[in-house]
Design a protein around this motif. Structure first.
Motif, short mmCIF file in Angstrom:
data_model
loop_
_atom_site.label_atom_id
_atom_site.label_comp_id
_atom_site.label_asym_id
_atom_site.label_seq_id
_atom_site.Cartn_x
_atom_site.Cartn_y
_atom_site.Cartn_z
N ASP A 153 0.82 -1.21 0.00
CA ASP A 153 0.00 0.00 0.00
C ASP A 153 0.86 1.25 0.00
O ASP A 153 0.55 2.23 -0.68
CB ASP A 153 -0.95 0.01 1.20
CG ASP A 153 -2.01 -1.08 1.11
OD1 ASP A 153 -2.44 -1.41 -0.02
OD2 ASP A 153 -2.40 -1.61 2.16
N LEU A 154 1.94 1.24 0.76
CA LEU A 154 2.84 2.39 0.78
C LEU A 154 3.45 2.60 -0.61
O LEU A 154 3.50 3.72 -1.11
CB LEU A 154 3.94 2.22 1.82
CG LEU A 154 4.95 3.36 1.91
CD1 LEU A 154 4.27 4.68 2.27
CD2 LEU A 154 6.04 3.03 2.93
N ALA A 155 3.89 1.53 -1.24
CA ALA A 155 4.46 1.63 -2.59
C ALA A 155 3.42 2.17 -3.57
O ALA A 155 3.73 3.01 -4.42
CB ALA A 155 4.98 0.28 -3.06
N PHE A 156 2.18 1.72 -3.45
CA PHE A 156 1.08 2.19 -4.30
C PHE A 156 0.89 3.69 -4.13
O PHE A 156 0.79 4.44 -5.10
CB PHE A 156 -0.21 1.43 -3.93
CG PHE A 156 -1.43 1.98 -4.60
CD1 PHE A 156 -1.80 1.55 -5.86
CD2 PHE A 156 -2.23 2.93 -3.96
CE1 PHE A 156 -2.94 2.06 -6.47
CE2 PHE A 156 -3.37 3.44 -4.56
CZ PHE A 156 -3.72 3.00 -5.83
N LEU A 157 0.86 4.17 -2.88
CA LEU A 157 0.65 5.60 -2.62
C LEU A 157 1.84 6.45 -3.07
O LEU A 157 1.65 7.55 -3.59
CB LEU A 157 0.36 5.82 -1.13
CG LEU A 157 -0.98 5.29 -0.65
CD1 LEU A 157 -1.06 5.33 0.87
CD2 LEU A 157 -2.14 6.05 -1.28
N GLN A 158 3.05 5.93 -2.90
CA GLN A 158 4.23 6.67 -3.38
C GLN A 158 4.18 6.82 -4.89
O GLN A 158 4.46 7.89 -5.42
CB GLN A 158 5.52 5.93 -2.98
CG GLN A 158 5.84 6.03 -1.51
CD GLN A 158 7.03 5.16 -1.14
OE1 GLN A 158 7.06 3.96 -1.43
NE2 GLN A 158 8.00 5.76 -0.50
N ASP A 159 3.82 5.75 -5.58
CA ASP A 159 3.72 5.79 -7.04
C ASP A 159 2.63 6.76 -7.48
O ASP A 159 2.83 7.56 -8.39
CB ASP A 159 3.44 4.38 -7.57
CG ASP A 159 3.42 4.33 -9.08
OD1 ASP A 159 4.43 4.74 -9.70
OD2 ASP A 159 2.40 3.90 -9.66
N MET A 160 1.49 6.72 -6.82
CA MET A 160 0.40 7.62 -7.14
C MET A 160 0.82 9.07 -6.92
O MET A 160 0.56 9.94 -7.76
CB MET A 160 -0.83 7.29 -6.29
CG MET A 160 -2.01 8.19 -6.58
SD MET A 160 -3.42 7.68 -5.58
CE MET A 160 -4.58 8.94 -6.08
N TYR A 161 1.49 9.35 -5.81
CA TYR A 161 1.96 10.69 -5.49
C TYR A 161 2.87 11.21 -6.61
O TYR A 161 2.71 12.33 -7.08
CB TYR A 161 2.72 10.69 -4.16
CG TYR A 161 3.31 12.01 -3.79
CD1 TYR A 161 2.57 12.93 -3.05
CD2 TYR A 161 4.60 12.37 -4.17
CE1 TYR A 161 3.11 14.17 -2.71
CE2 TYR A 161 5.13 13.59 -3.84
CZ TYR A 161 4.39 14.49 -3.11
OH TYR A 161 4.92 15.72 -2.78
N GLU A 162 3.80 10.38 -7.02
CA GLU A 162 4.73 10.79 -8.08
C GLU A 162 4.00 11.05 -9.39
O GLU A 162 4.28 12.03 -10.08
CB GLU A 162 5.81 9.72 -8.28
CG GLU A 162 6.79 9.67 -7.14
CD GLU A 162 7.83 8.57 -7.30
OE1 GLU A 162 8.03 8.08 -8.45
OE2 GLU A 162 8.44 8.19 -6.29
N LYS A 163 3.05 10.20 -9.74
CA LYS A 163 2.33 10.36 -11.01
C LYS A 163 1.46 11.60 -11.03
O LYS A 163 1.46 12.33 -12.01
CB LYS A 163 1.49 9.11 -11.30
CG LYS A 163 2.32 7.95 -11.75
CD LYS A 163 1.47 6.74 -12.05
CE LYS A 163 2.38 5.60 -12.50
NZ LYS A 163 1.68 4.33 -12.54
N ILE A 164 0.70 11.85 -9.96
CA ILE A 164 -0.21 12.99 -10.01
C ILE A 164 0.50 14.33 -9.84
O ILE A 164 0.00 15.36 -10.25
CB ILE A 164 -1.39 12.88 -9.01
CG1 ILE A 164 -0.93 13.03 -7.57
CG2 ILE A 164 -2.16 11.58 -9.24
CD1 ILE A 164 -2.07 13.13 -6.57
N ASN A 165 1.70 14.30 -9.24
CA ASN A 165 2.44 15.55 -9.01
C ASN A 165 3.53 15.79 -10.05
O ASN A 165 4.23 16.79 -9.99
CB ASN A 165 3.05 15.57 -7.61
CG ASN A 165 2.00 15.78 -6.56
OD1 ASN A 165 1.44 16.86 -6.44
ND2 ASN A 165 1.70 14.73 -5.81
N GLU A 166 3.65 14.88 -11.00
CA GLU A 166 4.66 15.02 -12.04
C GLU A 166 4.35 16.22 -12.92
O GLU A 166 3.24 16.37 -13.41
CB GLU A 166 4.71 13.75 -12.88
CG GLU A 166 5.76 13.77 -13.96
CD GLU A 166 5.78 12.45 -14.69
OE1 GLU A 166 6.71 11.68 -14.46
OE2 GLU A 166 4.86 12.21 -15.49
N ALA A 167 5.33 17.07 -13.07
CA ALA A 167 5.16 18.24 -13.93
C ALA A 167 5.56 17.88 -15.36
O ALA A 167 6.62 17.30 -15.59
CB ALA A 167 6.01 19.39 -13.44
#
Length: 120
Positions: A80-94
């Protein structure tokens, strides 16, 4: 522009009563979230805690959990932590800025990303 994203954790947060919480929402991070996180005493004593603190700021909702804290994030399964880290990176990617250029050989006009760092 979308600023809040829904998610479903692969395993889910298990609370003290054994309840499983999977559905939640994450918002885009702000500069303040990242700056405030780096000043957190837990991060100052253990830099690997940064991810947990940042996620506790940007996760606005996890079904059935009243207050999102770094302690709640700390109790997640690693998947779950890996999932959230990946999501964070994807949605905040400029997305890098693009500019129109003309090929000197053929005269074709096309767009290319601008690379300010000259890396890659």
């Amino acid at each position: 522009m979308q600023t809040i994203y829904e998610f479903t954790l692969p395993r889910g947060y298990v609370d003290a009563q054994g309840g499983i919480h999977k559905r939640g929402k994450m918002r885009l991070a702000t500069a303040g979230d990242e700056i405030r996180s780096t000043r957190d005493p837990r991060v100052l004593s253990n830099p690997s805690y940064l991810t947990l603190v940042v996620l506790s700021y940007v996760i606005t909702e996890l079904e059935g959990v009243e207050i999102m804290t770094a302690g709640v994030i700390e109790q997640l399964f690693t998947a779950d932590l890996a999932f959230l880290q990946d999501m964070y990176e994807k949605i905040n990617e400029a997305e890098p800025p693009r500019m129109k250029v003309v090929c000197p050989s053929c005269g074709h006009t096309h767009e290319v990303p601008v690379n300010f760092t000259r890396e890659g």
